[in-house]
Design a protein around this motif. Structure first.
Motif, PDB file in Angstrom:
ATOM      1  N   ASP A 282       4.883  -4.460   3.212  1.00  0.00           N
ATOM      2  CA  ASP A 282       3.814  -4.356   3.436  1.00  0.00           C
ATOM      3  C   ASP A 282       3.564  -2.648   2.456  1.00  0.00           C
ATOM      4  O   ASP A 282       1.983  -1.879   2.210  1.00  0.00           O
ATOM      5  N   CYS A 283       4.327  -1.958   2.245  1.00  0.00           N
ATOM      6  CA  CYS A 283       4.306  -0.480   1.727  1.00  0.00           C
ATOM      7  C   CYS A 283       5.422  -0.984   0.411  1.00  0.00           C
ATOM      8  O   CYS A 283       6.141  -1.134   0.669  1.00  0.00           O
ATOM      9  N   ASP A 284       4.053   0.425  -0.288  1.00  0.00           N
ATOM     10  CA  ASP A 284       4.738   0.341  -1.608  1.00  0.00           C
ATOM     11  C   ASP A 284       5.748   1.601  -2.041  1.00  0.00           C
ATOM     12  O   ASP A 284       5.381   2.420  -1.415  1.00  0.00           O
TER      13      ASP A 284
ATOM     14  N   ARG B 189       0.759  -0.983  -0.080  1.00  0.00           N
ATOM     15  CA  ARG B 189       0.080  -0.180  -0.123  1.00  0.00           C
ATOM     16  C   ARG B 189       0.858   1.409  -0.124  1.00  0.00           C
ATOM     17  O   ARG B 189       1.956   1.342   0.358  1.00  0.00           O
ATOM     18  N   PRO B 190       0.380   2.343  -0.335  1.00  0.00           N
ATOM     19  CA  PRO B 190       1.035   4.098  -0.585  1.00  0.00           C
ATOM     20  C   PRO B 190       1.383   4.100   1.069  1.00  0.00           C
ATOM     21  O   PRO B 190       0.242   3.521   1.634  1.00  0.00           O
ATOM     22  N   ALA B 191       2.551   4.406   1.887  1.00  0.00           N
ATOM     23  CA  ALA B 191       2.487   4.960   3.089  1.00  0.00           C
ATOM     24  C   ALA B 191       2.832   6.066   2.858  1.00  0.00           C
ATOM     25  O   ALA B 191       3.010   6.945   1.965  1.00  0.00           O
TER      26      ALA B 191
ATOM     27  N   LYS C 276      -5.538  11.509  -6.700  1.00  0.00           N
ATOM     28  CA  LYS C 276      -5.242  11.661  -7.953  1.00  0.00           C
ATOM     29  C   LYS C 276      -3.531  11.509  -8.466  1.00  0.00           C
ATOM     30  O   LYS C 276      -3.394  10.946  -9.190  1.00  0.00           O
ATOM     31  N   HIS C 277      -2.871  11.557  -7.191  1.00  0.00           N
ATOM     32  CA  HIS C 277      -1.500  11.431  -8.029  1.00  0.00           C
ATOM     33  C   HIS C 277      -0.564  10.090  -7.099  1.00  0.00           C
ATOM     34  O   HIS C 277       0.334  10.239  -7.276  1.00  0.00           O
ATOM     35  N   VAL C 278      -1.294   9.944  -6.064  1.00  0.00           N
ATOM     36  CA  VAL C 278      -0.384   8.554  -5.533  1.00  0.00           C
ATOM     37  C   VAL C 278      -1.313   7.108  -5.411  1.00  0.00           C
ATOM     38  O   VAL C 278      -0.926   6.219  -6.301  1.00  0.00           O
TER      39      VAL C 278
END
Length: 351
Positions: free
Chosen positions: A211-213, A105-107, A349-351
């Motif tokens: 777990d972090c991208d 996921r995103p961090a 939008k950006h992430v």
């Protein structure tokens, strides 16, 4: 000729103002992507020096897991991370309950501001004294908002805050930025530099998590957390999208004339080279959103106009990069608080 100020005192403010007006000498003046890249390379290195990074050394970055709490929609776990020699930083990690094995996921890193509590107020630890008041008065708990939107949120105690307070204020839950500056400045360091360094080391740790991208690192903060976000994103290009809320304005009005603010705002020699818009120009072309309350006293003497001036400075850098839409200014009819109305769609939008 009047020799005193309006109160009849012989002060130094006028002279300091004139020195400030002679400063900001490293402002971006180019017009092309190549101009911006060249300026950023030099200016980022200068900013790192001003923050005292040359005094820091890499350490083992040991991390210790303490305890976890199931909060329903997410699990909140407490860790302690070594960020410097003899220096340790406690932080919370909020992980969505629906995270699947092997999923990344995103961090988002959510630094704390000057609240009743530090990381607890950002991570919505409701049973801690003062947290509910912070949540009600300033919506300090934006980390919880982000984790509910699918992000993995990291909420550290900034150096000098919370469980990292120096001895003189440990019984009051106040920040000890003054004490950090008193110790650090004679050694080539400052409170803000130490705080930003710790965020860099936290990002190093996040890169090791499965777990972090790492391609979707973000940061967002309110008040002093917005200050840390601004400088962190300026010096660390791993941050792909950032938000500063309640902390973006011309320093002359808001921090020189408004010289009653916390010591963490003050970096030796900074104003000789940069104002806040210049720091934001170092973030370009990465997406950056500024959230401002129309009635925020931090804006300075001229209010929102003092903010617009610095937004225009940053906008020039984004325009030169050919991505003028990657910077957004969200102005809201509130005081000093997080709102997020435009922030969450901007990040989505950006992430």
């Amino acid at each position: 000729m009047r020799l005193t100020d309006e109160s009849g005192f012989y002060t130094s403010v006028k002279q300091m103002e004139q020195l400030f007006l002679q400063g900001c000498t490293k402002r971006f003046t180019g017009t092309s992507p190549a101009d911006l890249t060249a300026w950023q390379t030099e200016a980022r290195e200068l900013l790192r020096d001003l923050l005292g990074f040359c005094t820091f050394t890499d350490c083992a970055n040991e991390v210790y897991k303490l305890d976890s709490e199931d909060c329903g929609e997410y699990v909140r776990t407490k860790y302690v991370l070594q960020t410097d020699e003899y220096v340790y930083m406690p932080f919370f990690v909020l992980v969505p309950a629906d995270l699947k094995p092997g999923e990344r996921r995103p961090a988002i890193i959510c630094p704390n501001g000057h609240f009743n509590r530090a990381k607890e107020s950002v991570a919505a630890v409701r049973h801690e004294k003062g947290v509910l008041e912070d949540m009600e008065n300033a919506h300090t708990h934006h980390a919880e908002d982000f984790v509910k939107r699918g992000y993995i949120a990291f909420c550290p105690d900034a150096r000098g805050f919370g469980e990292r307070a120096e001895k003189a204020v440990q019984d009051k839950w106040h920040c000890s930025c003054t004490h950090l500056n008193r110790m650090g400045i004679p050694l080539g360091r400052c409170a803000l530099g130490m705080q930003v360094w710790d965020l860099i080391k936290l990002a190093d740790y996040i890169e090791t998590r499965g777990d972090c991208d790492p391609s979707r690192f973000t940061c967002a903060g309110l008040s002093g957390g917005g200050m840390q976000t601004l400088y962190f994103a300026a010096v660390d290009t791993r941050i792909k999208c950032a938000c500063t809320s309640g902390y973006f304005f011309g320093a002359l009005e808001s921090r020189l004339h408004g010289n009653h603010h916390c010591d963490c705002n003050y970096v030796p020699n900074l104003w000789k080279y940069f104002d806040m818009g210049d720091i934001a120009a170092l973030i370009a072309p990465r997406p950056f959103i500024i959230e401002t309350g129309l009635h925020d006293d931090s804006n300075g003497i001229r209010g929102i106009e003092n903010v617009y001036d610095q937004v225009r400075v940053a906008q020039k850098a984004y325009d030169a990069a050919g991505c003028g839409d990657n910077i957004k200014h969200s102005v809201l009819d509130v005081g000093h608080r997080w709102v997020g109305t435009d922030v969450y769609p901007f990040f989505d939008k950006h992430v």
